[in-house]
Design a protein around this motif. Structure first.
Motif, short mmCIF file in Angstrom:
data_model
loop_
_atom_site.label_atom_id
_atom_site.label_comp_id
_atom_site.label_asym_id
_atom_site.label_seq_id
_atom_site.Cartn_x
_atom_site.Cartn_y
_atom_site.Cartn_z
N ILE A 36 0.87 -1.17 0.00
CA ILE A 36 0.00 0.00 0.00
C ILE A 36 0.90 1.22 0.00
O ILE A 36 1.79 1.35 0.85
N GLN A 94 0.60 -1.06 6.37
CA GLN A 94 0.15 -2.02 5.36
C GLN A 94 -1.12 -2.75 5.79
O GLN A 94 -1.61 -3.61 5.06
N GLY A 95 -1.63 -2.44 6.96
CA GLY A 95 -2.81 -3.13 7.50
C GLY A 95 -2.36 -4.09 8.58
O GLY A 95 -2.35 -3.77 9.76
N GLY A 119 -6.00 -4.16 11.33
CA GLY A 119 -6.24 -3.32 10.16
C GLY A 119 -5.28 -2.17 10.01
O GLY A 119 -5.20 -1.55 8.94
N PRO A 122 -4.41 1.66 7.44
CA PRO A 122 -5.50 1.72 6.44
C PRO A 122 -6.89 1.69 7.07
O PRO A 122 -7.79 2.40 6.64
N ASN A 210 -7.94 -5.48 5.17
CA ASN A 210 -6.65 -5.13 5.77
C ASN A 210 -6.44 -5.74 7.15
O ASN A 210 -5.37 -5.55 7.75
#
Length: 278
Positions: A36, A94-95, A119, A122, A210
């Motif tokens: 991401i 990136q989650g 999560g 994000p 995510n």
């Protein structure tokens, strides 16, 4: 409440709690998933940087992404203002990617009051909560001291010694194509294949969006690989980062007999004296 996870709603309510330390466990090099990307730097208000690739990595080791020494961890945790009574929440951008690695590093260093934001950044942004374009200022030096728990880790010799023990289950978090040697490894000099008798549980299979899938779904995934029949669950991946995603998921569903093979396939696949399956 979850064993190891908090959600965005909980974190938003507790951001100003006394003793809460919020850590952004970012990684600049993302392998095994489509990263991401952000047009500018963004983080959660109050967050401090937890640099897995430098401050909290033993870069003097020949092993890729080796865990820090207890002395290194203590010094850098204190620089972040972390105290013995701190309540740690870790996230990444990136989650769910590198935050579980930070979580497990704290556990290895004898610190249990640490959770992961399900999560990550994000999910926080998706909820519409405020963000910041700079890390918070560190309040002062902390008094944290690591108490290294070596039983939470193993090396290639430890894996090799138990290779034919039916009570050891080596769980590989890499994608199926890499596990089955259908594609070349992304790192030069590393053979394609897998540790003999290991099973595959790609970290991406644990994700929904995510964040993590439900506990029930995680229970089924771990049941499918026979985790309940094993006394010694050893987790591996490419270099010891995403294996920690599986370890966190295991703890979420109540499995605690978890061990990280920190060298993972980057080490095993580079050593031609070690056996492999392909």
């Amino acid at each position: 409440m979850s064993n190891v996870l908090v959600d965005c709603t909980w974190l938003n309510k507790h951001l100003d709690d006394k003793d809460l330390v919020l850590l952004d466990a970012f990684m600049l090099n993302v392998v095994g998933k489509e990263p991401i990307e952000y047009s500018e730097f963004v983080t959660i208000p109050g967050a401090l940087p937890f640099d897995i690739e430098n401050d909290f990595c033993n870069n003097e080791s020949s092993q890729l992404h080796a865990l820090p020494t207890a002395q290194q961890f203590t010094a850098n945790a204190q620089k972040l203002g972390i105290n013995k009574q701190s309540k740690i929440v870790v996230f990444d951008n990136q989650g769910i990617y590198s935050a579980p690695r930070a979580w497990w590093t704290f556990k290895v260093m004898g610190f249990d009051n640490v959770k992961v934001l399900d999560g990550g950044l994000p999910a926080w942004i998706e909820k519409g909560y405020p963000t910041s374009h700079a890390y918070s200022q560190i309040a002062g030096r902390g008094d944290f001291v690591a108490n290294y728990e070596s039983n939470k880790l193993t090396d290639y010799q430890g894996v090799l010694a138990e290779l034919n023990n039916p009570k050891q289950l080596v769980v590989d978090a890499r994608g199926r194509a890499r596990f089955n040697a259908e594609v070349a490894e992304p790192r030069p000099g590393v053979r394609a294949g897998r540790i003999p008798n290991s099973v595959n549980l790609p970290f991406a299979s644990l994700m929904e969006g995510n964040g993590f899938k439900s506990k029930q779904a995680l229970l089924q995934l771990f049941s499918d690989i026979g985790s309940e029949n094993s006394d010694r669950l050893v987790f591996s991946c490419g270099s010891g980062i995403t294996a920690c995603i599986l370890i966190l998921a295991a703890h979420e569903i109540g499995l605690s007999n978890t061990i990280l093979y920190d060298g993972s396939w980057a080490e095993w696949g580079s050593n031609k004296a070690l056996p492999l399956e392909a």
